[in-house]
Every structure is written in C-alpha cells, then in structure tokens.
Design a protein around this motif. Sequence first.
Motif, short mmCIF file in Angstrom:
data_model
loop_
_atom_site.label_atom_id
_atom_site.label_comp_id
_atom_site.label_asym_id
_atom_site.label_seq_id
_atom_site.Cartn_x
_atom_site.Cartn_y
_atom_site.Cartn_z
N PHE A 329 0.93 -1.17 -0.10
CA PHE A 329 -0.01 -0.03 0.08
C PHE A 329 0.83 1.10 -0.10
O PHE A 329 1.36 1.78 1.08
CB PHE A 329 -0.91 0.19 1.10
CG PHE A 329 -2.06 -1.03 1.31
CD1 PHE A 329 -2.91 -1.30 0.41
CD2 PHE A 329 -1.85 -2.15 2.31
CE1 PHE A 329 -3.64 -2.41 0.35
CE2 PHE A 329 -2.65 -3.21 2.25
CZ PHE A 329 -3.59 -3.53 1.36
N GLY A 334 1.75 -4.72 2.70
CA GLY A 334 0.42 -5.33 2.63
C GLY A 334 0.28 -6.54 3.10
O GLY A 334 -0.80 -7.10 3.00
N VAL A 371 -4.01 2.56 2.51
CA VAL A 371 -4.47 1.23 3.02
C VAL A 371 -6.03 0.97 2.73
O VAL A 371 -6.85 1.68 2.93
CB VAL A 371 -4.38 0.93 4.32
CG1 VAL A 371 -4.47 -0.21 4.97
CG2 VAL A 371 -2.70 1.24 4.71
#
Length: 570
Positions: A329, A334, A371
């Motif tokens: 992200f 991530g 995110v």
Amino acid sequence: MTPGSDEQAQLGRGARKRAVRRDAVLEAYGRSERRRGWALPTLGGVGALLLVGGVAYGTTVLPATPAALNTGAAPAALSAATAQYVCPAAPRLPSGADEATDVDFSPLSSDASTEATVSLFSDLAGRLPGSTLRPATTAGDAHGGPEAAAASGEELTTSQPDDIQQGAPATSGADGVAVRDAGAHRVGAPGGEQGLPSVVTVEPLGGQAGLGSAIAAYSASDGDLTGLDVSACTVPSHQQRLTGATTTLGSTAILVLTNPSASAATVDLRLFGAEGIIDSPGTSGLVLGPDQTRSFVLGGLAPNEENLAVEVRSSGGAVSASIQQHRLFGVMPGGVDIITPNADASQRQVVPGVSSPGADALEELNSQDDVDVAPAVQIAATGSATTAEVTALGPDGPASLGSGSVVELAANGTGSVDLSNLPAGEYTIVVEADAPVIATARSVSGAAEESVDMALTPSTSELAFDQLVSLPSHGTSQLVVYGSAAGTIEYQLVDESGSLGETQQQEVAEGDSVTLDLDDVDAPAGVRISTTDTGLFAGVIVSDGATGLSGYPVTPAAANGTGVPVRVGY
C-alpha cells in the motif's frame, strides 16, 4: 460438467462395451463346450481304455472342464511407496530487486528466516519411518535425478530395512507391548541459499504409508515482504486448482511449479478471472525436467484480476504448485502469504481457520493513507455458471455477513464475498453452490502505523482416521475444527523433542466450529488427530504479535493403497 467428467464418461461407456463383449464371448464358449460334449465319438457306444505299462490309452476324448473365470475386479498387490511432500519456496520478489537500498524501503528483509518442520509418528513397535529433506533445483536433473538428490539431502530419520517397510504391520514392540513414539525435526533454510522449494520424503512402514507431516514457515519484520507465512507441504499431483490470487495494482502473485519426480513433466495452465477463462499465450506445453522448479509472474499472464484462480494439469511427472502473494500500500507492506491447492471442486467447500480482526480494527487499519484491506472469501466456478452462498460459523454459531453473502459466478468465473462484518474471532467458512466450485478465505491483521499481514487459507477435505499435523516454531498456533455432522476427535501434541503429550478428546456438534489452543506442551511441533467419524474438517491459525498472521488447512496424509484394481477378462 466438471473437468475430467467427459473423460470419465467415455471410460464408463468403454467399460460397458467391453463387459458386453466379454459376456458374449463367455456365452459362446459355453455353448461350444456343450456341443462338443454331445458329439464325442465312442467305440461300440462305450469308451475303450487300454492300459500298457501303466499308461492309459483311450479312444474316447473326454471334454475338458472349462476353467472358471472370475472376471471381477480384484486388487493387484503393490509395494507401499515412499511419500513425497513439496514445501513451498520462501517468499521473494521477482528478479531485479535492488538489495542496496535502505531496508525500510527494500524489497528484502534484514531478519527474514525460513524453517521447515517435519513431524513423524511411529508404528506399534515404536519404529519411526525413514525420512529425508532436500532442496529442489532450478535446472532439471541437476543432482543426477531425484534418487541422487535424496541421497545428498539431509537424513532426518534412518531408513528402515525393506522387510520392515514392506512387511506385515507391527502389532506390538519386542516385549509384546504396543509402543507409540514420535519424532520432530526443525530445519533452517530448507530451500538452500536460493530459497527454493524443498522436498520431504517419508518411507512406508508395515506395507502402509508412513504417518508424517511437513510445513514451511517464513517470518520477516521489515522490508516489502514483512509478515508471517506458514504453509503445508503438499503431495505432488497431475491436476490441482488454486484460488485466491490477486494481480491488481500493488499486488504481486508468483506461481511456482516443482517437479520432484524422476520423469519430465509437461504442464498446461488454465487461468480463471471474473468473466471466465482468460486466453493467455505461453500457458501450455511448459516443460519441467526431473527435480526442476520454475516460476511465473501471474500479473504478466492475467493482469488486473481481483480474484484469480489457476488450474495446473501435468502429464509425465506429477508436480507441486503454489502461489506466492504479497501486496504494498504505497510504501507500507500489505502482507505476504503462500496459496496452496484447494480441495477437489464440489458444490460444498469448507475453509476452517479463518480469523477476523473485527470491524473496529479494520476501520483503524483502513484510516491510514493508501491502505485498503478487508477479509473475504474468493470463489471460482470450475465449470458452469452458478450462484454461491457463504456462511460463517463461529464459537457462537452462524454469524451475520450482512446482505452480501451471495455471489453470482460466470461459467469458469471468479468472485468474492466480503467478510468485514464478522466480529473479532476465529471462524469456519462454508460455501454452497449449485455447481462445483473452489474457495480460499483471506484473513487480515495489523495495527495502525504498522504493517498489515494477510492469511490465505484454501478449502480442505474431511479429516482422515489418523493423521499428523506439523506446527511452526513461529507464533502461537490454534486448531479450528468444524463438524458438518456431529463427531469427536482425539488429539495428542508432540513437542520439539518428539515427546507425546496426553491424549485429549473434543466433541464437535453438527454445525459447530470449535477453536482449540495448542499450548499444553512447550514448543509444540506437531499434533496427531484421529477420529472414527465423518464430516469433520480442520485448519490451523498461526498468529505472531499484532501483525503476523497465517493459516493452513489440515489435509489427509498421502494416500497409499495396498493395490490397484485389475479386471481379468476379454
């Protein structure tokens, strides 16, 4: 119609035709014998017999009694074979990553570690099956063949003599008392310096498959591949399907194929996206030499797919397949995980061992720049278009998924159901459809201003009567057991020294999902599970701190029958 059903239908029609021809031949044979019996010549109406020197001579030819033919299928006994398990390669970025950059922004990690855990269970004489571990290669036959490779690998337990491997099963030890023992082995960097897949062998005992299990674990606290992965080592196959991959912006999915056999393998891939089969060049006729591994970046074959499934078919040698999945992200890691094959496609898929952080934790994670995470179950139709419905079962029974628990799938298409509404906890996901499907559940974890991790857990099949499950040294492990019917399991922990813990029992009601903490011994390395009931499924969840999360299914041990059905006839 599922893949392979047309071949099965053709085989069935051929078998019926052969049976009709066989019966006709046998009937004609019987009629000819009866006619021969009626027309036999005689001398003076009576058969004459002359004895000369103890030798009988006769002018009458007596009809031979037709030999009785048993045309039923009977098992042809075969020697029990050594089981092979292929452990996935350590997560790595595609070639070209810069190792000289600052570690906070590096695709590599300063503290990444990999480890294989192999657990073994003895026969009733306390004898452990012989076992080895070796890395695979990137160039076929580099070791001079799998046999030479196995000889150069690490011996975990000593090979038993042939008469013990192939003889009758033991019923007791030397003193007449049944003895059970276990073994546990942790091997660092099992894939060598290149981080390749590794191959574990487990020899038979008493003419039956040796009871063993292997997992591969990866852990890193910095770099692009920050996260935890624990994956079950799988048995090579000629057909397997994997789902749960993503090739959208920021995501990388790498398919890894390994041929651990002594024969070359020719592999064909089929890729499934939202609209159905993806026509991609370079996915058929892929050749893997003996003991060879090859990797393919799926984003180059099927870009921008949120839910991607892969079917792997091989001729020649059986192969093992896995998908390394990771995501970024922006500059924030991530999560990383490895996808292993699903259970066989069916109208009902079960995924035990799915973790939800809860709505509040998800909201906090997604409040950060760039995110966007959510737990989900990714589903792929393996034939005709269908409707799939998802149910989440927790410790308090079914949990609400809101209005989005149903997904329409195109023929050979993929889709997903969001699991963000689940309260924090551990669950079993059940997918029911009108046509055969496969499914993989994605769990997420993390904390604000820290990294995010994910766990991709494929569907699994019912527990076998007796099996062993290895456990990692990383993090804390929990066993999740689901019952599609009421049943009972017995389980026994194995520590790192191979010592066995107390046998414990757990009842599972129909429709229940039960989570068991595996902390009754220090540093558990495995758990033996046995049951006499059907309809029980299990998976393992591994958590490490606030961010590390992984999961893997409990699958039956490698099948090793005592023979192949052979029909004698015309």
